[in-house]
Motif scaffolding. Structure first.
Motif, PDB file in Angstrom:
ATOM      1  N   ALA A  59       0.825  -1.206   0.000  1.00 52.92           N
ATOM      2  CA  ALA A  59       0.000   0.000   0.000  1.00 52.92           C
ATOM      3  C   ALA A  59       0.858   1.255   0.000  1.00 52.92           C
ATOM      4  O   ALA A  59       0.407   2.320  -0.387  1.00 52.92           O
ATOM      5  CB  ALA A  59      -0.926  -0.004   1.220  1.00 52.92           C
ATOM      6  N   GLY A  60       2.105   1.127   0.417  1.00 53.94           N
ATOM      7  CA  GLY A  60       3.010   2.271   0.431  1.00 53.94           C
ATOM      8  C   GLY A  60       2.881   3.059   1.717  1.00 53.94           C
ATOM      9  O   GLY A  60       1.822   3.142   2.307  1.00 53.94           O
ATOM     10  N   ASP A  61       3.987   3.587   2.122  1.00 58.02           N
ATOM     11  CA  ASP A  61       4.022   4.377   3.342  1.00 58.02           C
ATOM     12  C   ASP A  61       4.202   5.834   2.957  1.00 58.02           C
ATOM     13  O   ASP A  61       5.000   6.144   2.084  1.00 58.02           O
ATOM     14  CB  ASP A  61       5.183   3.897   4.228  1.00 58.02           C
ATOM     15  N   TYR A 100      12.134   7.827  16.938  1.00 61.59           N
ATOM     16  CA  TYR A 100      12.158   8.287  15.549  1.00 61.59           C
ATOM     17  C   TYR A 100      11.309   9.529  15.386  1.00 61.59           C
ATOM     18  O   TYR A 100      10.306   9.720  16.084  1.00 61.59           O
ATOM     19  CB  TYR A 100      11.634   7.200  14.601  1.00 61.59           C
ATOM     20  N   THR A 101      11.716  10.375  14.463  1.00 60.73           N
ATOM     21  CA  THR A 101      10.868  11.476  14.044  1.00 60.73           C
ATOM     22  C   THR A 101      10.288  11.082  12.689  1.00 60.73           C
ATOM     23  O   THR A 101      10.850  10.254  11.992  1.00 60.73           O
ATOM     24  CB  THR A 101      11.659  12.788  13.898  1.00 60.73           C
ATOM     25  N   MET A 102       9.184  11.676  12.340  1.00 64.46           N
ATOM     26  CA  MET A 102       8.579  11.333  11.065  1.00 64.46           C
ATOM     27  C   MET A 102       8.203  12.593  10.316  1.00 64.46           C
ATOM     28  O   MET A 102       7.870  13.619  10.919  1.00 64.46           O
ATOM     29  CB  MET A 102       7.371  10.428  11.236  1.00 64.46           C
ATOM     30  N   LYS A 103       8.320  12.497   9.011  1.00 64.85           N
ATOM     31  CA  LYS A 103       7.869  13.602   8.163  1.00 64.85           C
ATOM     32  C   LYS A 103       7.297  13.011   6.895  1.00 64.85           C
ATOM     33  O   LYS A 103       7.636  11.884   6.507  1.00 64.85           O
ATOM     34  CB  LYS A 103       8.991  14.580   7.878  1.00 64.85           C
ATOM     35  N   ALA A 104       6.408  13.758   6.279  1.00 63.32           N
ATOM     36  CA  ALA A 104       5.742  13.273   5.066  1.00 63.32           C
ATOM     37  C   ALA A 104       6.755  13.155   3.942  1.00 63.32           C
ATOM     38  O   ALA A 104       7.665  13.969   3.823  1.00 63.32           O
ATOM     39  CB  ALA A 104       4.619  14.229   4.679  1.00 63.32           C
TER      40      ALA A 104
END
Length: 71
Positions: free
Chosen positions: A16-18, A65-69
């Motif tokens: 589905a993809g992240d 962890y940090t996350m960004k689009a």
């Protein structure tokens, strides 16, 4: 049998993809992928009424962890 079900669900999730990129200072890509797979597996067995992606995101943030689009 349950392990097969988990693997099938993980494969479908991967297809589905992240939309997010996770990063943490000093963590290799291999370690990040391993942590992500562990979080995805954990989200499948958690019995909360939350979206699986939200559980994965929370798990990754709990691991530092940090996350960004993705662009």
């Amino acid at each position: 049998m349950s392990r097969l079900l988990v693997l099938c669900c993980l494969a479908l999730t991967a297809c589905a993809g992240d939309r997010w990129v996770y990063s943490a200072a000093g963590v290799s890509d291999e370690t990040m992928r391993s942590d992500l797979m562990a979080c995805k597996e954990e989200s499948l067995i958690t019995r909360l009424e939350e979206d699986q992606k939200t559980l994965v995101q929370r798990c990754m943030m709990d691991h530092g962890y940090t996350m960004k689009a993705k662009p």
